[in-house]
Structures are given as C-alpha cells and as structure tokens.
Design a protein around this motif. Structure first.
Motif, mmCIF file in Angstrom:
data_model
loop_
_atom_site.group_PDB
_atom_site.id
_atom_site.type_symbol
_atom_site.label_atom_id
_atom_site.label_comp_id
_atom_site.label_asym_id
_atom_site.label_seq_id
_atom_site.Cartn_x
_atom_site.Cartn_y
_atom_site.Cartn_z
ATOM 1 N N TRP A 68 0.815 -1.215 0.000
ATOM 2 C CA TRP A 68 0.000 0.000 0.000
ATOM 3 C C TRP A 68 0.852 1.271 0.000
ATOM 4 C CZ3 TRP A 68 0.449 -3.557 3.897
ATOM 5 C CH2 TRP A 68 1.123 -3.144 5.056
ATOM 6 N N GLN A 69 2.178 1.092 -0.154
ATOM 7 C CA GLN A 69 3.061 2.254 -0.100
ATOM 8 C C GLN A 69 3.703 2.554 -1.446
ATOM 9 O OE1 GLN A 69 5.766 0.836 2.913
ATOM 10 N NE2 GLN A 69 4.510 1.719 4.549
ATOM 11 N N ARG A 70 4.042 3.810 -1.632
ATOM 12 C CA ARG A 70 4.738 4.203 -2.864
ATOM 13 C C ARG A 70 5.897 5.136 -2.572
ATOM 14 N NH1 ARG A 70 -0.810 4.749 -6.266
ATOM 15 N NH2 ARG A 70 -1.384 2.642 -5.757
ATOM 16 N N LEU A 71 6.935 4.986 -3.383
ATOM 17 C CA LEU A 71 8.117 5.831 -3.252
ATOM 18 C C LEU A 71 8.256 6.657 -4.524
ATOM 19 C CD1 LEU A 71 10.541 3.024 -1.972
ATOM 20 C CD2 LEU A 71 9.268 4.666 -0.574
ATOM 21 N N ASN A 72 8.744 7.890 -4.380
ATOM 22 C CA ASN A 72 8.753 8.761 -5.555
ATOM 23 C C ASN A 72 10.030 8.693 -6.394
ATOM 24 O OD1 ASN A 72 10.293 10.262 -3.620
ATOM 25 N ND2 ASN A 72 10.027 12.053 -4.891
ATOM 26 N N HIS A 73 10.839 7.647 -6.187
ATOM 27 C CA HIS A 73 11.971 7.429 -7.103
ATOM 28 C C HIS A 73 12.065 5.944 -7.434
ATOM 29 C CE1 HIS A 73 13.646 11.432 -6.621
ATOM 30 N NE2 HIS A 73 13.561 11.306 -5.310
ATOM 31 N N HIS A 74 12.426 5.675 -8.666
ATOM 32 C CA HIS A 74 12.801 4.306 -9.036
ATOM 33 C C HIS A 74 14.285 4.151 -8.685
ATOM 34 C CE1 HIS A 74 9.206 3.476 -11.446
ATOM 35 N NE2 HIS A 74 9.289 4.723 -11.849
ATOM 36 N N PRO A 75 14.733 2.948 -8.424
ATOM 37 C CA PRO A 75 16.171 2.800 -8.197
ATOM 38 C C PRO A 75 16.928 2.951 -9.519
ATOM 39 C CG PRO A 75 15.067 0.663 -8.144
ATOM 40 C CD PRO A 75 13.988 1.691 -8.319
ATOM 41 N N GLY A 76 18.098 3.505 -9.445
ATOM 42 C CA GLY A 76 18.975 3.504 -10.630
ATOM 43 C C GLY A 76 18.733 4.605 -11.651
ATOM 44 N N THR A 77 17.761 5.496 -11.408
ATOM 45 C CA THR A 77 17.472 6.491 -12.449
ATOM 46 C C THR A 77 18.488 7.632 -12.463
ATOM 47 O OG1 THR A 77 15.883 7.400 -10.889
ATOM 48 C CG2 THR A 77 15.010 6.082 -12.696
ATOM 49 N N ILE A 78 19.369 7.637 -11.487
ATOM 50 C CA ILE A 78 20.423 8.649 -11.483
ATOM 51 C C ILE A 78 21.247 8.545 -12.776
ATOM 52 C CG2 ILE A 78 22.207 7.274 -10.281
ATOM 53 C CD1 ILE A 78 21.310 10.719 -9.103
ATOM 54 N N THR A 79 21.234 7.351 -13.378
ATOM 55 C CA THR A 79 22.014 7.173 -14.612
ATOM 56 C C THR A 79 21.390 7.918 -15.792
ATOM 57 O OG1 THR A 79 20.877 5.185 -15.351
ATOM 58 C CG2 THR A 79 22.748 4.856 -13.889
ATOM 59 N N LEU A 80 20.196 8.406 -15.598
ATOM 60 C CA LEU A 80 19.572 9.212 -16.652
ATOM 61 C C LEU A 80 19.832 10.688 -16.397
ATOM 62 C CD1 LEU A 80 17.465 9.027 -19.037
ATOM 63 C CD2 LEU A 80 15.719 9.509 -17.340
ATOM 64 N N THR A 81 20.018 11.018 -15.133
ATOM 65 C CA THR A 81 19.983 12.429 -14.772
ATOM 66 C C THR A 81 21.357 13.037 -14.513
ATOM 67 O OG1 THR A 81 19.553 11.746 -12.497
ATOM 68 C CG2 THR A 81 17.642 12.275 -13.838
ATOM 69 N N ARG A 82 22.395 12.208 -14.537
ATOM 70 C CA ARG A 82 23.734 12.798 -14.466
ATOM 71 C C ARG A 82 24.213 12.978 -15.891
ATOM 72 N NH1 ARG A 82 28.728 10.887 -10.737
ATOM 73 N NH2 ARG A 82 29.840 11.007 -12.722
ATOM 74 N N LYS A 83 24.746 14.162 -16.167
ATOM 75 C CA LYS A 83 25.022 14.530 -17.564
ATOM 76 C C LYS A 83 25.941 13.541 -18.290
ATOM 77 C CE LYS A 83 24.435 19.478 -16.629
ATOM 78 N NZ LYS A 83 24.019 19.389 -15.208
ATOM 79 N N ASP A 84 26.971 13.048 -17.589
ATOM 80 C CA ASP A 84 27.898 12.130 -18.269
ATOM 81 C C ASP A 84 27.247 10.754 -18.493
ATOM 82 O OD1 ASP A 84 27.916 11.907 -15.499
ATOM 83 O OD2 ASP A 84 29.967 11.163 -15.379
ATOM 84 N N TYR A 85 26.466 10.301 -17.536
ATOM 85 C CA TYR A 85 25.802 9.004 -17.696
ATOM 86 C C TYR A 85 24.806 9.067 -18.856
ATOM 87 C CZ TYR A 85 27.418 7.697 -12.948
ATOM 88 O OH TYR A 85 28.160 7.409 -11.838
ATOM 89 N N LEU A 86 24.051 10.162 -18.869
ATOM 90 C CA LEU A 86 23.054 10.315 -19.940
ATOM 91 C C LEU A 86 23.746 10.278 -21.300
ATOM 92 C CD1 LEU A 86 20.144 11.009 -20.923
ATOM 93 C CD2 LEU A 86 20.770 13.416 -20.741
ATOM 94 N N ALA A 87 24.876 11.007 -21.389
ATOM 95 C CA ALA A 87 25.615 11.036 -22.656
ATOM 96 C C ALA A 87 26.000 9.622 -23.074
ATOM 97 C CB ALA A 87 26.852 11.908 -22.513
ATOM 98 N N ARG A 88 26.431 8.825 -22.105
ATOM 99 C CA ARG A 88 26.840 7.453 -22.424
ATOM 100 C C ARG A 88 25.661 6.606 -22.899
ATOM 101 N NH1 ARG A 88 31.059 5.739 -17.812
ATOM 102 N NH2 ARG A 88 32.059 7.738 -18.067
ATOM 103 N N HIS A 89 24.550 6.737 -22.194
ATOM 104 C CA HIS A 89 23.359 5.977 -22.588
ATOM 105 C C HIS A 89 22.943 6.318 -24.021
ATOM 106 C CE1 HIS A 89 22.132 3.787 -19.079
ATOM 107 N NE2 HIS A 89 22.220 4.840 -18.309
ATOM 108 N N LEU A 90 22.920 7.612 -24.308
ATOM 109 C CA LEU A 90 22.445 8.017 -25.636
ATOM 110 C C LEU A 90 23.437 7.605 -26.727
ATOM 111 C CD1 LEU A 90 20.888 11.495 -24.737
ATOM 112 C CD2 LEU A 90 19.709 9.325 -25.060
ATOM 113 N N LYS A 91 24.707 7.683 -26.393
ATOM 114 C CA LYS A 91 25.736 7.258 -27.351
ATOM 115 C C LYS A 91 25.579 5.763 -27.639
ATOM 116 C CE LYS A 91 29.451 9.797 -26.924
ATOM 117 N NZ LYS A 91 30.737 10.310 -26.422
#
Ligand code: ADP
Length: 573
Positions: A68-91
C-alpha cells in the motif's frame, strides 16, 4: 469486511511520509487533499502510503516497501539524470539503433576520458568551418542550476577540474524577441516494468533575460536559461519587449505563441514525445525491477530556429520551488495531478498490516488492484481493469455487495463490484483512443474532453484512425503460464556499469501490472500516457522490454511525420 468496518476505513486519511528534503509544495498539496503527515512517534512504522523525498532512497527502502506504499523514485534512475551518464546511454543507443533516431542529443564528449576524441572533432570542425567560429558548452557532470557552465569557441578556454561534459553549443536557438528560451517538460514514469510513461501537457518555457549575442559568450544571462541564474540578473524584473517581466512562461503560452505564428505546434509536441520515449528507452533495461515506485523527471529541451527539439538534460527531482506566479500555477497542479495519476484511493487503506501477510511483498503492483472512477468531471481517470486478461470472469468465485474476490495466479485479489471486466467494454476502448490522441499531440487547440468525444465519434482519420482501431483490439490472449515462467530479462540487457542490478529481485517472482490485468489509465489531469502507445508497444513490454520492436514502431511513426512547416514570418523574429 462488514459495513461498519467499511465505513470506518473510509474515514481514515491517507498518510504521507516526509523528511527534510520533501518539497514544501508536495506537503502542502497533500495536506490540502486531506492527507495526514506520518508521525513516527505515534504511528506504526509501516503506516504510511507515500514517501516523497528529493534525494534517492536506499535499497533497503525498496526492499521494505509494502503493497500500500509508494516511493517517488525508481532505483537507478540517477544514470539518466547525471550529464555524463546520460551522454553514455544516448551514445550507446546511437551505436545500436543509428545516430539519426537519436539526433536530438547534441554531440557530447566526457572529460577527461574523451579529451583526445574531442580535440580531434574540434580540429575537424575548425578546418571545415574555416574562419567561422564553432561553439561548445562545458558543463560539470554533477552540478545543476547552471553552476560551473562555460561556453567557449577557442580550445584554450576549455578548463575543467572534475568530470565534465563538453557539448556542441546549439548556436541557432529559437528566439522570441531575441531572447533565448528552453522548455521544462515534466515526465512521470509510473513504472519501468512494464515501461509506462506520462507526459505533462503543461510546463514551463524558461527565458534568458538578456538578448542572445554570440559575440559575448561570457554573459550567462544571455546564454543560460536557468531561472536561478536569471532571477539574480539585472533585467529579471524589467518589462522585456516580447517576453514581459520575469523569465518564465507557461508551456501553453509558448505553444499558443508558436501557433499564432503559424508554426505546427502539434508536430513539435509529437517530436518532443518521441524524444522523451527514446530517452527513457535508453535506460529502461538497466532499471532494476522494483514495484511501488513512480518518478517525476524534468526534461530540459531547447528548440532551434528550425524547430528541432534538442535534449539538454534530464533532471532528477526537478525544482518545485515557487519563484513566481507561473511556478505557482504550474507546479501546484502538477503535484495534484501526480497524486491523481498514482490513483491513491481508499482501497489503499484496506491494506492494513492485517492484510499484509497475504500480500506478496515488494512485488505487488503500485497501482492497487481496483478500478476506480472519478468520472464526475467528465474525465475518464480510471484503470481499465482486467481488459487485458482473458477469462478473468471465469475466475470470479465470491461476490459480496461491494467487493468481489477473484483469483489470479493463485492469489486472491479484490475488486469493486462496479469494475469493468469485459475486455471490449466501452471504457477500455475509449481509453485507447484518448491515449492515442494524447500521443498524437497536444490538445491546446481544443478542450481535451472535446477531443476525446471526437476520438469516440470519428474513425475516419487516416493513420490515427487505424491506430485507434488497432488499439481497441487489445490483445486478449494473455498466456498466464508463460508470464509466470518468464525468464528474468533483467540480466540480459545491462550495459551501464553504474546501474547495479537489484539483488532483491533474484529471490522473488516479480510480476507486472499487466499480470493483474491492469492497463494504465490514459490520462490523469494534464498527464497523458505516451508509452505504450499502441498494441505493438504494449506487446513489446509485456514480457520484458523488446527494445528492437519498440524502436521499430517508433521508426514507423517518425517516418510518417511530415516536415515542420515554418513560415518566413517567424524566422525573422
Ligand atoms: P544545469 O543542470 O546546470 O541546468 P543544463 O544542461 O540544463 O545544466 O544547462 C543549463 C542551461 O544552459 C540550459 O538551460 C540552456 O539554456 C543552456 N544549454 C545547455 N546545454 C546547451 C547546449 N548544448 N546548447 C545551447 N544551450 C545549452
């Protein structure tokens, strides 16, 4: 449950848990909605329904979360929101699926690792451009709000002392009265397994407060659109011709400005939708399977003078402070709409600790198990319960006046007697239509409910009509056994080193929302479902994410897009 028990439950408020990082506006909105703040001194440790914080949760928080509980973050999404990680994902995605599909991301190099590569590209471009300057922007990977950002044209001006991204500077931004602006687009991912993405139809256009000028790269108030920078600028309070006071417009105002200048704002919005989906797809396979989470992201998107949207970055916990009246109007409703989207209702109160022993721990889907309707304002804000599950009616084995127990995969689930079981029910068809309309574009010209009606009545609109027809034939042949036995695909696609798999999933049998026959609602408030967007993408997410299939579907859509019609008039502005 007796009637007495039922009415006692109905009086119990929902409870939110907050800490020092919980935004004020979130607390205020929840209190406005009648929620109560969790008090650890008088309440039991698990007696809360929502925990919203700005920073990330620990793995143990995910592990201990109750149905019955919810958390407002998924685990691991920091890899989308840090500029260098995002660049790597998109590359990485560019490498697999072709640079053209991901052409919305500016060419980016990560310093110091890609310094040599950058210098090679810099020199190549310099040679190609001759005397013309080329422009780059240097951004510290971990910082936000414009801190530490520098724009440069000469290699000798590139200085960094931490992990930094150097990105092609979009030097031809779309300008309004010579002021640069970018868009803050809010996106809520209600689940990664299966991937369920909502885009918010309202948002912000954020302006630089000095006129754009490439001869002065040091003037942050002309080149950066962060409000934290511009609020402190000398021109913030001035009434700027064409833009007005302050540094923000609503997205609605921005799009109506485009429309009034004959720009196809719907097509631009559709491109933004694609950009959002493709970006989310880049991390989706590496997000651990954990239920009961949702997450709000802030996409920063720059539009160039050819009306091409560029992704600048994705923000984790996008700013929810109220700096001006525009913020107040957009962000307050945004939070209200997220709560609507999360579909909290009185059913969560029934899941008291007494019932928790029956629940399946952290893998219970975040959406509850009942269909609910807030139909009084004409919006169909409800889950199309069981529209995916063939034969579900056969499983009904116990009926009471209010609640019906059904058995799914050997578990008992309770649904309200008013739930729609029929796969082809009017509402599920209706929702498919709305979802497609939402995907097809913004509804700024017409009231959304009018569009829904139009969607219901008209089936003669080319591609959209065909898609609608397809989507209304939601697959009924769910193979339950296959779903139960599906292999853990989490380990199969895992390309990013920092997003470690979640250990806890290995000893649990995860299941998806769809296992319970629940299909996400098409919209809630101004949130519109943009993924999955048709039957093929629903199927491609059902037993794990079939990226190839999804990309293929997106390809089909993007190939059908006409080019954006731009009139000369606006080019001169
Ligand atoms: P931060 O997290 O510090 O806000 P962003 O990547 O969002 O970093 O960049 C801040 C601002 O700089 C943006 O809002 C935009 O105005 C400008 N900017 C960033 N990248 C580019 C780019 N590649 N081209 C043009 N302007 C950019």
């Amino acid at each position: 449950m007796t009637e007495d028990e039922n009415s006692r439950v109905m009086l119990k408020p929902l409870v939110f848990r907050a800490d020092d990082t919980t935004p004020e506006i979130v607390k205020n909105v929840l209190l406005e909605r009648g929620w109560k703040k969790f008090n650890e001194h008088v309440q039991d440790v698990g007696d809360w329904n929502l925990y919203w914080r700005t920073s990330s949760f620990r793995m143990i928080d995910y592990k201990n979360v109750k149905p019955w509980q919810r958390l407002n973050h998924h685990p691991g999404t920091i890899t989308l929101t840090r500029k260098d990680y995002l660049a790597r994902h998109l590359k990485h995605m560019k490498g697999i699926y072709g640079a053209s599909l991901y052409a919305f991301s500016p060419l980016t190099f990560i310093m110091p690792y890609e310094y040599i590569k950058f210098v090679a590209e810099y020199s190549r471009e310099k040679e190609a451009l001759g005397k013309k300057p080329s422009y780059w922007i240097c951004k510290p990977a971990k910082l936000s709000r414009g801190r530490g950002i520098k724009i440069f044209s000469d290699l000798k001006d590139l200085i960094f002392d931490c992990t930094t991204v150097v990105q092609k500077y979009i030097s031809n931004p779309f300008l309004i009265a010579k002021y640069k602006c970018d868009l803050r687009v809010y996106v809520c991912v209600a689940g990664f397994w299966p991937l369920t993405i909502y885009i918010y139809q309202e948002g912000l256009a954020r302006f630089a407060t000095e006129q754009f000028d490439l001869t002065n790269l040091k003037n942050n108030c002309a080149h950066l659109t962060n409000s934290s920078i511009n609020i402190a600028g000398a021109s913030y309070k001035k009434n700027k011709v064409g833009v007005g006071r302050g540094c923000k417009w609503t997205l609605t105002r921005f799009f109506s400005y485009l429309r009034s200048n004959d720009v196809d704002d719907l097509l631009l919005w559709q491109r933004i939708n694609h950009l959002v989906i493709l970006t989310m797809l880049s991390i989706a396979p590496s997000v651990p399977f954990v239920s009961n989470c949702f997450e709000l992201f802030g996409f920063d998107i720059l539009i160039d003078d050819k009306f091409k949207p560029w992704l600048l970055e994705v923000n984790y916990s996008p700013g929810l402070s109220l700096d001006c009246s525009i913020d107040e109007s957009v962000k307050r409703k945004l939070i209200h709409d997220i709560i609507e989207l999360m579909h909290f209702n009185q059913t969560h109160l029934r899941n008291t600790k007494k019932e928790s022993s029956k629940a399946s721990g952290p893998w219970t889907d975040i959406f509850g198990t009942e269909s609910n309707k807030y139909g009084d304002n004409g919006t169909s804000n409800h889950w199309c319960t069981f529209s995916w599950a063939e034969g579900i009616r056969d499983r009904v084995h116990e009926t009471s006046s209010h609640w019906t127990n059904i058995s799914l995969f050997g578990e008992k689930t309770r649904v309200h007697a008013s739930s729609k079981y029929t796969p082809y029910n009017k509402d599920s068809h209706h929702s498919s239509i709305i979802s497609l309309l939402g995907f097809t574009g913004r509804t700024t010209d017409k009231d959304f409910s009018a569009l829904r009606k139009e969607g219901k009545d008209s089936h003669k609109q080319g591609i959209t009509a065909k898609l609608r027809k397809k989507a209304s034939r939601v697959s009924l042949s769910q193979d339950f056994q296959k779903i139960r036995a599906r292999k853990n695909i989490f380990n199969s696609i895992h390309f990013f080193p920092s997003s470690k798999p979640c250990e806890i999933k290995k000893n649990a049998t995860p299941y998806f929302q769809s296992d319970k026959g629940i299909k996400p609602c098409s919209h809630a408030g101004d949130f519109v479902l943009i993924f999955p967007f048709n039957e093929a993408t629903i199927a491609a997410t059902r037993n794990g994410l079939d990226l190839k299939k999804v990309i293929h579907e997106l390809h089909k859509l993007t190939n059908k897009q006409p080019t954006l019609g731009v009139v000369d008039k606006i080019k001169k502005m």
